[in-house]
Design a protein around this motif. Structure first.
Motif, PDB file in Angstrom:
ATOM      1  N   SER A 190       5.897   9.500   3.683  1.00 35.87           N
ATOM      2  CA  SER A 190       4.638  10.102   4.123  1.00 35.87           C
ATOM      3  C   SER A 190       3.536   9.062   4.191  1.00 35.87           C
ATOM      4  CB  SER A 190       4.238  11.232   3.168  1.00 35.87           C
ATOM      5  OG  SER A 190       5.179  12.283   3.218  1.00 35.87           O
ATOM      6  N   ARG A 191       3.488   8.168   3.215  1.00 34.60           N
ATOM      7  CA  ARG A 191       2.448   7.146   3.209  1.00 34.60           C
ATOM      8  C   ARG A 191       2.733   6.077   4.266  1.00 34.60           C
ATOM      9  NH1 ARG A 191       1.868   5.642  -3.042  1.00 34.60           N
ATOM     10  NH2 ARG A 191       0.368   4.122  -2.222  1.00 34.60           N
ATOM     11  N   ILE A 208       0.834  -1.210   0.000  1.00 31.52           N
ATOM     12  CA  ILE A 208       0.000   0.000   0.000  1.00 31.52           C
ATOM     13  C   ILE A 208       0.867   1.257   0.000  1.00 31.52           C
ATOM     14  CG2 ILE A 208      -1.658   1.347   1.349  1.00 31.52           C
ATOM     15  CD1 ILE A 208      -2.803  -1.341   2.327  1.00 31.52           C
ATOM     16  N   ALA A 209       1.897   1.280   0.839  1.00 30.46           N
ATOM     17  CA  ALA A 209       2.688   2.500   1.035  1.00 30.46           C
ATOM     18  C   ALA A 209       4.021   2.492   0.315  1.00 30.46           C
ATOM     19  CB  ALA A 209       2.911   2.725   2.529  1.00 30.46           C
ATOM     20  N   PRO A 262      -4.818   4.391   4.592  1.00 26.88           N
ATOM     21  CA  PRO A 262      -4.170   4.288   3.283  1.00 26.88           C
ATOM     22  C   PRO A 262      -4.363   5.522   2.420  1.00 26.88           C
ATOM     23  CG  PRO A 262      -6.256   3.120   3.238  1.00 26.88           C
ATOM     24  CD  PRO A 262      -6.075   3.634   4.659  1.00 26.88           C
ATOM     25  N   GLY A 263      -5.171   6.490   2.886  1.00 26.11           N
ATOM     26  CA  GLY A 263      -5.447   7.641   2.041  1.00 26.11           C
ATOM     27  C   GLY A 263      -6.163   7.197   0.778  1.00 26.11           C
ATOM     28  N   GLY A 264      -5.730   7.705  -0.346  1.00 24.50           N
ATOM     29  CA  GLY A 264      -6.358   7.340  -1.615  1.00 24.50           C
ATOM     30  C   GLY A 264      -5.685   6.179  -2.317  1.00 24.50           C
ATOM     31  N   THR A 314      -7.751  -2.338  -5.680  1.00 29.74           N
ATOM     32  CA  THR A 314      -7.138  -3.601  -5.285  1.00 29.74           C
ATOM     33  C   THR A 314      -5.637  -3.417  -5.112  1.00 29.74           C
ATOM     34  OG1 THR A 314      -8.828  -4.838  -6.496  1.00 29.74           O
ATOM     35  CG2 THR A 314      -6.823  -6.028  -5.872  1.00 29.74           C
ATOM     36  N   ALA A 315      -5.127  -3.847  -3.956  1.00 35.07           N
ATOM     37  CA  ALA A 315      -3.685  -3.754  -3.679  1.00 35.07           C
ATOM     38  C   ALA A 315      -2.994  -5.098  -3.766  1.00 35.07           C
ATOM     39  CB  ALA A 315      -3.454  -3.159  -2.288  1.00 35.07           C
ATOM     40  N   ALA A 316      -3.717  -6.194  -3.432  1.00 34.17           N
ATOM     41  CA  ALA A 316      -3.054  -7.501  -3.370  1.00 34.17           C
ATOM     42  C   ALA A 316      -4.092  -8.614  -3.355  1.00 34.17           C
ATOM     43  CB  ALA A 316      -2.176  -7.605  -2.119  1.00 34.17           C
TER      44      ALA A 316
END
Length: 366
Positions: free
Chosen positions: A90-91, A84-85, A98-100, A152-154
């Motif tokens: 910053s992330r 995600i980051a 997770p913000g956007g 979708t991240a994973a």
């Protein structure tokens, strides 16, 4: 001479259940204990040690790089956070928000397991939002593909006896879906024994426990490409900070990895057949030797309990044994079955198990 076990009122347990967190994971070998003692006597630059341990993990798993963790559970959280980051400071520091960024982690419904905590929570700790697809006993590749979207991240695949074994999408199918949609795949292989097999499947990140099959202290590891692992390491500046690994544990993990594969091979079929024969004449107990339901090279003695003849059901028998300090593998007790795992059980402890089980069943049978 009194020990801390005595002082604390927590006597050693006879573990016939397996290398379970609830029973302290593994009994450590002399080499691992010595390595941890050596680490305790010195200071060290932790970033350098983490780099060195990462190289040891990579060697043991056949991957480019590795990241040590406090366990497989934290490994899942860190792996999710890394996807995600990335390495964006910053992330990393904003997680678990997770913000956007894409944050959905898709997993088969039959893999949404509870292992002492829900795996959904480990995903959430890393900033992910778990998305379960399919049914508890039926998940296909189309279920996975149909759930993929812009957030979708994973994809997460859980290789475990906790997971549903029938009707689930295969890992090969999961990886194919991931490749087709350019979505990374995380494999939670916490207790698996072949450390090089799961990375070789094409999974992007593989998570192991260091305190189970490997026989190390309570610990874990993530392995994968150098870029993926750099992102995992970056999470130690964020959500992984409270999951940091001490130098003693790191030394112990390395020694366990170096020793791994030199001990008695898995299986233990002959030993379990002898044990099954020793217990076969107990009233209300039927014995046989069974293989591991998740496909590992482990054989166990299975006890099927007839409540009428044994004087109690399987769950009650397991509870009575536990009160005497003997712990069986009881996750199938509702079906009338108990299992004896040979891996953590010394021969003298096996004799104690037989004696205590015999005394209970013969004393309470009717």
């Amino acid at each position: 001479m009194p020990t801390l076990h005595h002082d604390l009122g927590v006597p050693p347990a006879i573990n016939a259940s397996g290398r379970m967190t609830a029973l302290g994971g593994s009994v450590l070998g002399d080499g691992v204990i010595a390595a941890m003692g050596d680490a305790a006597r010195h200071h060290v630059v932790m970033d350098d040690l983490l780099d060195a341990v990462g190289r040891e993990i990579a060697r043991a798993t056949g991957t480019e790089a590795g990241c040590p963790t406090t366990g497989a559970a934290s490994g899942v959280a860190i792996a999710v956070a890394s996807l995600i980051a990335g390495t964006d400071v910053s992330r990393v520091e904003a997680l678990p928000d997770p913000g956007g960024a894409p944050c959905e982690v898709i997993l088969p419904r039959g893999h949404s397991v509870y292992f002492g905590a829900p795996i959904r929570q480990m995903i959430a700790l890393g900033g992910g939002r778990p998305v379960e697809v399919g049914s508890a006993n039926k998940v296909t590749a189309d279920h996975l593909a149909g759930a993929i979207g812009p957030r979708t991240a994973a994809l997460l695949y859980v290789q475990s006896h906790h997971a549903v074994q029938k009707g689930m999408v295969s890992l090969a199918e999961t990886i194919e879906v991931g490749r087709r949609h350019d979505i990374p795949v995380i494999v939670d292989a916490a207790a698996e024994e072949d450390l090089k097999h799961w990375p070789a499947t094409g999974a992007d990140l593989v998570v192991y426990s260091g305190g189970k099959a490997v026989g190390g202290p309570a610990s874990g590891m993530i392995c994968g490409s150098a870029a993926r692992i750099a992102a995992c390491r970056a999470q130690y500046g964020g959500i992984a900070r409270p999951m940091k690994v001490g130098k003693e544990t790191l030394f112990g993990l390395v020694q366990a990895l170096r020793d791994y594969g030199t001990a008695e091979p898995g299986g233990h079929r002959a030993r379990m057949e002898k044990l099954a024969a020793r217990l076969a004449d107990l009233p209300g107990i039927t014995t046989r030797v069974v293989g591991d339901e998740a496909g590992r090279a482990i054989h166990r003695t299975e006890l099927t309990v007839d409540p009428a003849a044994a004087g109690r059901d399987a769950a009650t028998l397991a509870s009575e044994l536990a009160s005497t300090g003997v712990h069986l593998r009881d996750h199938l007790a509702v079906t009338g079955r108990l299992l004896i795992d040979p891996r953590p059980l010394r021969p003298d402890e096996e004799d104690h198990l037989v004696d205590r089980l015999t005394a209970l069943v013969e004393g309470g049978a009717r």
